[in-house]
Design a protein around this motif. Structure first.
Motif, PDB file in Angstrom:
ATOM      1  N   MET A  21       0.818  -1.213   0.000  1.00  0.00           N
ATOM      2  CA  MET A  21       0.000   0.000   0.000  1.00  0.00           C
ATOM      3  C   MET A  21       0.852   1.263   0.000  1.00  0.00           C
ATOM      4  O   MET A  21       0.597   2.200  -0.762  1.00  0.00           O
ATOM      5  CB  MET A  21      -0.943  -0.014   1.205  1.00  0.00           C
ATOM      6  CG  MET A  21      -1.904   1.148   1.242  1.00  0.00           C
ATOM      7  SD  MET A  21      -2.869   1.357  -0.287  1.00  0.00           S
ATOM      8  CE  MET A  21      -4.181   0.172  -0.073  1.00  0.00           C
ATOM      9  N   ASN A  40      11.661   3.268   4.294  1.00  0.00           N
ATOM     10  CA  ASN A  40      11.132   1.950   4.649  1.00  0.00           C
ATOM     11  C   ASN A  40      12.159   1.221   5.492  1.00  0.00           C
ATOM     12  O   ASN A  40      13.370   1.383   5.302  1.00  0.00           O
ATOM     13  CB  ASN A  40      10.828   1.133   3.385  1.00  0.00           C
ATOM     14  CG  ASN A  40       9.997  -0.091   3.693  1.00  0.00           C
ATOM     15  OD1 ASN A  40       8.870   0.030   4.180  1.00  0.00           O
ATOM     16  ND2 ASN A  40      10.538  -1.276   3.443  1.00  0.00           N
ATOM     17  N   THR A  42      13.014  -1.852   5.476  1.00  0.00           N
ATOM     18  CA  THR A  42      13.865  -2.594   4.546  1.00  0.00           C
ATOM     19  C   THR A  42      14.181  -1.653   3.385  1.00  0.00           C
ATOM     20  O   THR A  42      13.338  -1.418   2.502  1.00  0.00           O
ATOM     21  CB  THR A  42      13.130  -3.859   4.041  1.00  0.00           C
ATOM     22  OG1 THR A  42      12.679  -4.600   5.176  1.00  0.00           O
ATOM     23  CG2 THR A  42      14.033  -4.713   3.176  1.00  0.00           C
ATOM     24  N   LYS A  45      13.324  -1.486  -0.614  1.00  0.00           N
ATOM     25  CA  LYS A  45      12.015  -1.197  -1.211  1.00  0.00           C
ATOM     26  C   LYS A  45      11.887   0.243  -1.705  1.00  0.00           C
ATOM     27  O   LYS A  45      10.904   0.591  -2.353  1.00  0.00           O
ATOM     28  CB  LYS A  45      10.895  -1.512  -0.217  1.00  0.00           C
ATOM     29  CG  LYS A  45      10.695  -3.005   0.008  1.00  0.00           C
ATOM     30  CD  LYS A  45       9.450  -3.279   0.831  1.00  0.00           C
ATOM     31  CE  LYS A  45       9.370  -4.757   1.169  1.00  0.00           C
ATOM     32  NZ  LYS A  45       8.298  -5.047   2.146  1.00  0.00           N
TER      33      LYS A  45
HETATM   34  N1  FVH Z   1      -3.053  -4.074   1.015  1.00  0.00           N
HETATM   35  C1  FVH Z   1      -4.354  -3.817   1.124  1.00  0.00           C
HETATM   36  O1  FVH Z   1      -5.141  -4.152   0.263  1.00  0.00           O
HETATM   37  C2  FVH Z   1      -4.921  -3.113   2.334  1.00  0.00           C
HETATM   38  C3  FVH Z   1      -5.924  -2.056   1.922  1.00  0.00           C
HETATM   39  C4  FVH Z   1      -6.477  -1.262   3.072  1.00  0.00           C
HETATM   40  C5  FVH Z   1      -5.375  -0.792   4.016  1.00  0.00           C
HETATM   41  N2  FVH Z   1      -4.518  -1.876   4.385  1.00  0.00           N
HETATM   42  C6  FVH Z   1      -3.645  -1.593   5.515  1.00  0.00           C
HETATM   43  O2  FVH Z   1      -2.474  -0.890   5.103  1.00  0.00           O
HETATM   44  C7  FVH Z   1      -1.404  -1.241   5.976  1.00  0.00           C
HETATM   45  C8  FVH Z   1      -0.210  -1.715   5.153  1.00  0.00           C
HETATM   46  O3  FVH Z   1      -0.634  -2.786   4.335  1.00  0.00           O
HETATM   47  P1  FVH Z   1       0.298  -3.346   3.139  1.00  0.00           P
HETATM   48  O4  FVH Z   1      -0.578  -4.146   2.268  1.00  0.00           O
HETATM   49  O5  FVH Z   1       1.099  -2.251   2.575  1.00  0.00           O
HETATM   50  O6  FVH Z   1       1.244  -4.335   3.984  1.00  0.00           O
HETATM   51  P2  FVH Z   1       2.695  -4.889   3.610  1.00  0.00           P
HETATM   52  O7  FVH Z   1       2.876  -4.961   2.143  1.00  0.00           O
HETATM   53  O8  FVH Z   1       2.859  -6.153   4.379  1.00  0.00           O
HETATM   54  O9  FVH Z   1       3.676  -3.774   4.173  1.00  0.00           O
HETATM   55  C9  FVH Z   1       3.856  -3.552   5.549  1.00  0.00           C
HETATM   56  C10 FVH Z   1       4.761  -2.373   5.765  1.00  0.00           C
HETATM   57  O10 FVH Z   1       4.923  -2.168   7.173  1.00  0.00           O
HETATM   58  C11 FVH Z   1       6.359  -2.133   7.438  1.00  0.00           C
HETATM   59  N3  FVH Z   1       6.587  -2.552   8.805  1.00  0.00           N
HETATM   60  C12 FVH Z   1       6.076  -3.620   9.452  1.00  0.00           C
HETATM   61  N4  FVH Z   1       6.515  -3.670  10.702  1.00  0.00           N
HETATM   62  C13 FVH Z   1       7.322  -2.606  10.881  1.00  0.00           C
HETATM   63  C14 FVH Z   1       8.081  -2.116  11.965  1.00  0.00           C
HETATM   64  N5  FVH Z   1       8.076  -2.736  13.159  1.00  0.00           N
HETATM   65  N6  FVH Z   1       8.791  -0.978  11.796  1.00  0.00           N
HETATM   66  C15 FVH Z   1       8.802  -0.339  10.606  1.00  0.00           C
HETATM   67  N7  FVH Z   1       8.110  -0.764   9.508  1.00  0.00           N
HETATM   68  C16 FVH Z   1       7.387  -1.888   9.667  1.00  0.00           C
HETATM   69  C17 FVH Z   1       6.944  -3.054   6.418  1.00  0.00           C
HETATM   70  O11 FVH Z   1       8.331  -2.794   6.349  1.00  0.00           O
HETATM   71  P3  FVH Z   1       9.330  -3.924   5.710  1.00  0.00           P
HETATM   72  O12 FVH Z   1       8.812  -5.268   6.187  1.00  0.00           O
HETATM   73  O13 FVH Z   1       9.232  -3.764   4.227  1.00  0.00           O
HETATM   74  O14 FVH Z   1      10.649  -3.588   6.252  1.00  0.00           O
HETATM   75  C18 FVH Z   1       6.159  -2.614   5.173  1.00  0.00           C
HETATM   76  O15 FVH Z   1       6.674  -1.407   4.671  1.00  0.00           O
HETATM   77  C19 FVH Z   1      -1.937  -2.318   6.919  1.00  0.00           C
HETATM   78  O16 FVH Z   1      -2.316  -1.724   8.134  1.00  0.00           O
HETATM   79  C20 FVH Z   1      -3.140  -2.845   6.187  1.00  0.00           C
HETATM   80  O17 FVH Z   1      -4.113  -3.438   7.049  1.00  0.00           O
HETATM   81  C21 FVH Z   1      -3.867  -2.512   3.239  1.00  0.00           C
END
Ligand code: FVH
Length: 297
Positions: A21, A40, A42, A45
Motif C-alpha cells: 500500500m 522503509n 527494509t 524497497k
Molecule cells: N493491502 C491492502 O489491500 C490493504 C488495503 C487497506 C489498508 N490496508 C492496511 O495498510 C497497511 C499496510 O498494508 P500493506 O498491504 O502495505 O502491507 P505490507 O505490504 O505487508 O507492508 C507492511 C509495511 O509495514 C512495514 N513494517 C512492518 N513492521 C514494521 C516495523 N516494526 N517498523 C517499521 N516498519 C514496519 C513493512 O516494512 P518492511 O517489512 O518492508 O521492512 C512494510 O513497509 C496495513 O495496516 C493494512 O491493514 C492494506
C-alpha cells in the motif's frame, strides 16, 4: 510579451512504510507531481520509487523532517507507535496522517500522544486495495481534531484517492473503516463457505461463480438499505423472511456442511444468535433485528 502563468508548486510529502500500500501511495503522489521523500525499514524497497523520482531517506527522522506532511502506512499501529515515538520532536509542528489499519481506541491513543508533542494527527482508513489507489472508486476516510489541517493537506491527499472527512473524533475513521471492512469480511466468509460447499461435489468454481456473484449482489442491494430503514425506524416486522424461518433453516446448512465434509466453524455462531432472537420474542421480525441483538448489555 505576456508572462507565462506559473503552475503552483505541489506540496512536499513524506511516506513511511513502503509495503504494497505505501508503495502505491508514494507512486500516486509522485505521479501527481509532489516532491516525495520515502523511507522503509527494509531500505531496498525504496529503489523502484527512487527510479520514479522519489527521494529515499536514510532514517525515519530524516524523512519526516523533509516535509510538512508525513503519511505512514505500516502493518499495525504498534509498529507506528514504536517507529514514531523516538521521532516526536522531529514531527512537532508537522502533520501526521496515519493510514495504518487499526481500532478506534488505537487512533485516539495516537492522537493523544501526538497532541502531547505538538504534532497534528489525522487518522485514516483506506477503502481500496493498492491497485485502486488514484483510480475512480477508491476513497480514504479521515478524522481528527484539526479539520483545518485536513483541509490544508486535502489537495495532497486527493492525489491518493477521493477524500471523506468523517469527524473530529480521531477514532471515527477507524470505526467507519472497520465497519465497512466487517461487511466485506462477512461477504468473504459467505463466498468461501459457498465455494467450499459447492466444491464438495466437484462443481468447478468458475461454473458456480456467475450464480454466486449475481445472487450476492442482488441480496446486498436489498439487504443493506432495507436493514438501515428498519434500524432507523425501529420497524423490524417483515414479509420477506422471519427470524423464525431462518432459525429453522440454519440447522440444514450446518448438517449439510458436516455431511459434505466441510467445516461449519464460520457459521455455527449464527445458530446461537438466532436461538436467542427467538427466545427473546423476535420470531416474527426480519434479519434487520440482528444488529440490535449483537449489542452487549
Ligand atoms: N493491502 C491492502 O489491500 C490493504 C488495503 C487497506 C489498508 N490496508 C492496511 O495498510 C497497511 C499496510 O498494508 P500493506 O498491504 O502495505 O502491507 P505490507 O505490504 O505487508 O507492508 C507492511 C509495511 O509495514 C512495514 N513494517 C512492518 N513492521 C514494521 C516495523 N516494526 N517498523 C517499521 N516498519 C514496519 C513493512 O516494512 P518492511 O517489512 O518492508 O521492512 C512494510 O513497509 C496495513 O495496516 C493494512 O491493514 C492494506
Amino acid at each position: 510579451m505576456s508572462a507565462r502563468p506559473t503552475q503552483p508548486a505541489q506540496s512536499p510529502v513524506t511516506v513511511l512504510g513502503l509495503g504494497l500500500m505505501g508503495t502505491a501511495l508514494a507512486s500516486a503522489l509522485l505521479k501527481a507531481g509532489h516532491p516525495t521523500t520515502v523511507w522503509n525499514r527494509t531500505a531496498a524497497k525504496t529503489g523502484p520509487l527512487a527510479a520514479q523520482g522519489a527521494t529515499p531517506a536514510d532514517t525515519a527522522r530524516d524523512a519526516v523532517t523533509a516535509s510538512p506532511l508525513t503519511i505512514v502506512c505500516l502493518t499495525t499501529n504498534e509498529n507506528v507507535r514504536a517507529l514514531l515515538a523516538p521521532e516526536a520532536t522531529a514531527l512537532a509542528g508537522r502533520t501526521l496522517v496515519n493510514l495504518t489499519n487499526g481500532s478506534p481506541s488505537q487512533a485516539r491513543e495516537l492522537a493523544q500522544w501526538a497532541a502531547e508533542h505538538g504534532i497534528t494527527y489525522i487518522d485514516g482508513g483506506i477503502m481500496a486495495v493498492p491497485q485502486m489507489i488514484a483510480t475512480p472508486g477508491a476513497y480514504i476516510l479521515y478524522s481528527g481534531t484539526d479539520e483545518a489541517a485536513y483541509e490544508t493537506h486535502r489537495p495532497t491527499l486527493r492525489a491518493l484517492a477521493d477524500t471523506r472527512w468523517v469527524g473530529k473524533d480521531p477514532g471515527l475513521a477507524a470505526l467507519y473503516d472497520l465497519s465497512l471492512l466487517t461487511g466485506m469480511y462477512g461477504m468473504v466468509m459467505g463466498v468461501a463457505q459457498a465455494y467450499a460447499l459447492i466444491g464438495t461435489e466437484g462443481i468447478a468454481a468458475r461454473e458456480f461463480a456467475p450464480l454466486l456473484g449475481d445472487f450476492v449482489v442482488a441480496m446486498t442491494q436489498s439487504l443493506v438499505p432495507g436493514t438501515a430503514e428498519a434500524l432507523d425506524t425501529g420497524q423490524h416486522l417483515t414479509d420477506v423472511s422471519s427470524l423464525a424461518v431462518n432459525q429453522a433453516a440454519l440447522p440444514n446448512f450446518l448438517s449439510a456442511y458436516a455431511e459434505q465434509g466441510i467445516s461449519g466453524a464460520l457459521f455455527e455462531p449464527l445458530q446461537a444468535v438466532l436461538d436467542r432472537a427467538i427466545a427473546e420474542g423476535y420470531a416474527a421480525d426480519g434479519l434487520s433485528r440482528l444488529p440490535e441483538l449483537l449489542k452487549q448489555s
